[in-house]
Write an enzyme that holds these catalytic residues in place. Structure first.
Site, PDB file in Angstrom:
ATOM      1  N   ASP A   8       0.796  -1.231   0.000  1.00  0.00           N
ATOM      2  CA  ASP A   8       0.000   0.000   0.000  1.00  0.00           C
ATOM      3  C   ASP A   8       0.831   1.286   0.000  1.00  0.00           C
ATOM      4  O   ASP A   8       0.540   2.234   0.755  1.00  0.00           O
ATOM      5  CB  ASP A   8      -0.947   0.018   1.198  1.00  0.00           C
ATOM      6  CG  ASP A   8      -1.941  -1.133   1.192  1.00  0.00           C
ATOM      7  OD1 ASP A   8      -1.908  -1.950   0.257  1.00  0.00           O
ATOM      8  OD2 ASP A   8      -2.754  -1.222   2.139  1.00  0.00           O
ATOM      9  N   ASP A  48      -4.703  -0.665  -1.844  1.00  0.00           N
ATOM     10  CA  ASP A  48      -6.037  -0.460  -1.301  1.00  0.00           C
ATOM     11  C   ASP A  48      -6.907   0.120  -2.408  1.00  0.00           C
ATOM     12  O   ASP A  48      -6.519   1.107  -3.047  1.00  0.00           O
ATOM     13  CB  ASP A  48      -5.945   0.529  -0.121  1.00  0.00           C
ATOM     14  CG  ASP A  48      -6.517  -0.027   1.163  1.00  0.00           C
ATOM     15  OD1 ASP A  48      -6.745  -1.244   1.248  1.00  0.00           O
ATOM     16  OD2 ASP A  48      -6.721   0.764   2.109  1.00  0.00           O
ATOM     17  N   HIS A  50     -10.730   0.842  -2.603  1.00  0.00           N
ATOM     18  CA  HIS A  50     -12.068   0.834  -2.024  1.00  0.00           C
ATOM     19  C   HIS A  50     -13.103   1.447  -2.967  1.00  0.00           C
ATOM     20  O   HIS A  50     -12.830   2.471  -3.608  1.00  0.00           O
ATOM     21  CB  HIS A  50     -12.089   1.651  -0.727  1.00  0.00           C
ATOM     22  CG  HIS A  50     -11.277   1.061   0.380  1.00  0.00           C
ATOM     23  ND1 HIS A  50     -11.420  -0.240   0.789  1.00  0.00           N
ATOM     24  CD2 HIS A  50     -10.329   1.617   1.187  1.00  0.00           C
ATOM     25  CE1 HIS A  50     -10.597  -0.466   1.799  1.00  0.00           C
ATOM     26  NE2 HIS A  50      -9.905   0.631   2.051  1.00  0.00           N
ATOM     27  N   HIS A  83     -10.694   7.036   1.967  1.00  0.00           N
ATOM     28  CA  HIS A  83      -9.329   6.960   1.445  1.00  0.00           C
ATOM     29  C   HIS A  83      -9.232   5.904   0.351  1.00  0.00           C
ATOM     30  O   HIS A  83      -9.990   4.941   0.334  1.00  0.00           O
ATOM     31  CB  HIS A  83      -8.327   6.643   2.567  1.00  0.00           C
ATOM     32  CG  HIS A  83      -8.510   5.277   3.168  1.00  0.00           C
ATOM     33  ND1 HIS A  83      -9.454   5.002   4.121  1.00  0.00           N
ATOM     34  CD2 HIS A  83      -7.880   4.091   2.932  1.00  0.00           C
ATOM     35  CE1 HIS A  83      -9.404   3.724   4.456  1.00  0.00           C
ATOM     36  NE2 HIS A  83      -8.448   3.139   3.740  1.00  0.00           N
ATOM     37  N   LYS A 108      -7.070  -4.741  -3.227  1.00  0.00           N
ATOM     38  CA  LYS A 108      -7.783  -5.291  -2.076  1.00  0.00           C
ATOM     39  C   LYS A 108      -8.747  -4.255  -1.515  1.00  0.00           C
ATOM     40  O   LYS A 108      -8.681  -3.081  -1.867  1.00  0.00           O
ATOM     41  CB  LYS A 108      -6.800  -5.729  -0.986  1.00  0.00           C
ATOM     42  CG  LYS A 108      -5.975  -4.600  -0.372  1.00  0.00           C
ATOM     43  CD  LYS A 108      -4.910  -5.136   0.563  1.00  0.00           C
ATOM     44  CE  LYS A 108      -4.068  -4.047   1.206  1.00  0.00           C
ATOM     45  NZ  LYS A 108      -4.777  -3.230   2.203  1.00  0.00           N
ATOM     46  N   CYS A 153      -1.847  -2.718   7.813  1.00  0.00           N
ATOM     47  CA  CYS A 153      -1.826  -3.586   6.628  1.00  0.00           C
ATOM     48  C   CYS A 153      -0.553  -4.421   6.515  1.00  0.00           C
ATOM     49  O   CYS A 153      -0.599  -5.570   6.073  1.00  0.00           O
ATOM     50  CB  CYS A 153      -2.046  -2.746   5.376  1.00  0.00           C
ATOM     51  SG  CYS A 153      -3.675  -1.945   5.370  1.00  0.00           S
TER      52      CYS A 153
END
Length: 207
Positions: A8, A48, A50, A83, A108, A153
């Protein structure tokens, strides 16, 4: 087969991002030295990714503020600022990171109903990303990992690697990582060490 997993290293977790880790951008030059070293047969990165309105965002829970505890998928959940929303600048890998040297990117955190700290599976441990299977298929015997953030993470990825990749040596590169909370970082490193993760620095990784 040696692999490097960068966790990340994204704009969102660096200064100026929506969820900045203190000095998060300082891992970038160290990560680049690791990428460029020729010491690794494979370099991977997690990202990341999202959807808007993800359930881990405080904004998705009326009355909740960032960094308050809430619930998600029937488990306690830290409520984060919005975020790393898909296809935004916040979600992009840091612009100074040598992305041309990365062989594989594992996204992810795409399920809006559960958070995903680990690069290997969601926090409920039900849905797998497929990363462990990929590393097994490639015959990886040593996995070095680093990135952001040590106490979230990175830690969860290291612990899942120990559990899901039996027989693989897992090493955490401390100086190529940064954390959110100093006490949390100390606890995370102790937990990783106790679970069988080797704690090293980049000089040892490059030796």
């Amino acid at each position: 087969m040696k692999a490097l997993l960068l966790i990340d290293i994204q704009n969102g977790f660096c200064p100026g991002g929506n969820l900045p880790v203190p000095d998060g951008d300082q891992v970038v030059p160290i990560a680049n030295r690791l990428i460029d070293s020729g010491k690794y047969d494979m370099v991977l990165a997690s990202q990341d990714w999202h959807p808007a309105g993800h359930g881990s965002f405080a904004s998705s829970h009326p009355g909740k503020k960032p960094f308050e505890m809430g619930m998600l998928s029937s488990k306690p959940q830290m409520m984060w600022p919005d975020h790393c929303v898909q296809n935004t600048e916040d979600a992009m890998l840091h612009p100074d990171l040598n992305v041309d040297g990365i062989d594989f990117i594992q996204q992810k955190g795409q399920n809006p109903t559960v958070d995903s700290y680990s690069a290997f599976r969601d926090n409920d441990q039900a849905a797998l990303t497929g990363l462990a299977a990929h590393l097994r298929a490639e015959g990886v015997t040593q996995l070095d990992l680093c990135g952001l953030a040590t106490d979230y993470c990175v830690k969860f990825s290291a612990l899942d690697a120990i559990e899901m990749l039996p027989g693989v040596t897992v090493r955490f590169i401390e100086d190529a990582s940064r954390g959110i909370d100093p006490n949390g970082v100390k606890a995370a490193i102790n937990e990783m060490r106790t679970r069988g993760v080797a704690i090293i620095d980049s000089k040892e990784a490059l030796a």
